[in-house]
Design an enzyme around this catalytic site. Structure first.
Site, PDB file in Angstrom:
ATOM      1  N   ARG A  94       0.989  -1.331   0.193  1.00  0.00           N
ATOM      2  CA  ARG A  94       0.054  -0.018   0.081  1.00  0.00           C
ATOM      3  C   ARG A  94       0.903   1.359  -0.005  1.00  0.00           C
ATOM      4  NH1 ARG A  94      -4.617   1.015   4.657  1.00  0.00           N
ATOM      5  NH2 ARG A  94      -2.593   1.382   6.009  1.00  0.00           N
ATOM      6  N   ASP A 127      -0.475  -2.909  13.264  1.00  0.00           N
ATOM      7  CA  ASP A 127      -0.076  -3.547  11.637  1.00  0.00           C
ATOM      8  C   ASP A 127       0.103  -4.883  11.763  1.00  0.00           C
ATOM      9  OD1 ASP A 127       1.874  -4.336   9.773  1.00  0.00           O
ATOM     10  OD2 ASP A 127       2.140  -2.276   9.170  1.00  0.00           O
ATOM     11  N   THR A 177      -1.016   7.791  -0.808  1.00  0.00           N
ATOM     12  CA  THR A 177      -2.534   7.582  -1.629  1.00  0.00           C
ATOM     13  C   THR A 177      -3.042   6.608  -1.067  1.00  0.00           C
ATOM     14  OG1 THR A 177      -1.545   6.081  -3.295  1.00  0.00           O
ATOM     15  CG2 THR A 177      -1.412   8.436  -3.548  1.00  0.00           C
ATOM     16  N   ASP A 183       3.637  -6.633  10.655  1.00  0.00           N
ATOM     17  CA  ASP A 183       4.672  -6.377  11.930  1.00  0.00           C
ATOM     18  C   ASP A 183       4.516  -7.144  12.934  1.00  0.00           C
ATOM     19  OD1 ASP A 183       5.960  -4.751  10.258  1.00  0.00           O
ATOM     20  OD2 ASP A 183       5.065  -2.904  10.991  1.00  0.00           O
TER      21      ASP A 183
END
Length: 206
Positions: free
Chosen positions: A101, A197, A105, A200
């Site tokens: 990603r 996340d 944006t 992670d």
């Protein structure tokens, strides 16, 4: 169509994953287990076909899944759900879609896609722990549909309305299964309260 899986064990394990103090081992283990529990619940709707068999005592009618199953994890976090699902369906083949990603944006970009040769005639599960903006899920489903697959289900742990709406708009024929529907996305596109996340936390990279 959206389906929320209301199962006590899923809720219990998801609570462990949400805690910020939960380490990589326990996060990964509970993700693994939730993936298996979710597909076990989803499999209640699998079509079967009758097959003649012979037991040690004589002839009988047995049942087999009507279609082979293909898992398509969205790299990298989706990999964390594969082992748990394969424990339930060990014959499942595995494809992969690699997406990242853009942090500005929030748009997904692909870098890898590879699928088993029987995917077009299979029941396909696209798996990813998070359904945030819906961009990665929509792009992954696009790749899967390009193979000719038509029986596609999206399986995520946690999602928000923005992601649900995006997938339903782009792919109204794809069922979405979630373990939990969360409140919102924050200003950088992360689910709140979410899991943080997931990639992670699964791989211990932060």
């Amino acid at each position: 169509m959206l389906h929320l899986l209301d199962h006590p064990l899923i809720k219990h394990k998801l609570t462990i994953m949400r805690r910020k103090e939960t380490g990589t081992k326990d996060f990964r283990q509970n993700l693994d287990e939730i993936g298996g529990l979710m597909v076990y619940e989803i499999a209640k709707n699998f079509p079967l076909r009758e097959v003649p068999i012979e037991t040690p005592m004589g002839k009988a009618t047995g049942y087999e899944l009507d279609k082979p199953v293909v898992l398509v994890p969205i790299l990298r976090a989706g990999l964390g759900m594969v082992d748990g699902i394969q424990a339930i369906i060990p014959t499942a083949k595995i494809g992969h879609v690699g997406l990242y990603r853009d942090e500005e944006t929030l748009e997904p970009h692909s870098y890898y896609a590879k699928f088993p040769p029987n995917i077009a005639s299979s029941k396909v599960f696209v798996v990813d722990p998070m359904l945030a903006t819906g961009g990665s899920a929509t792009a992954a489903i696009n790749f899967v549909k390009q193979t000719g697959a038509t029986d596609i289900t999206l399986v995520c742990l946690v999602g928000v309305q923005e992601g649900i709406d995006a997938v339903e708009k782009a792919h109204p024929d794809v069922d979405i299964y979630l373990a939990a529907k969360d409140e919102k996305l924050n200003e950088i596109g992360y689910i709140v309260p979410g899991l943080g996340d997931a990639g992670d936390r699964i791989f211990g990279t932060k």
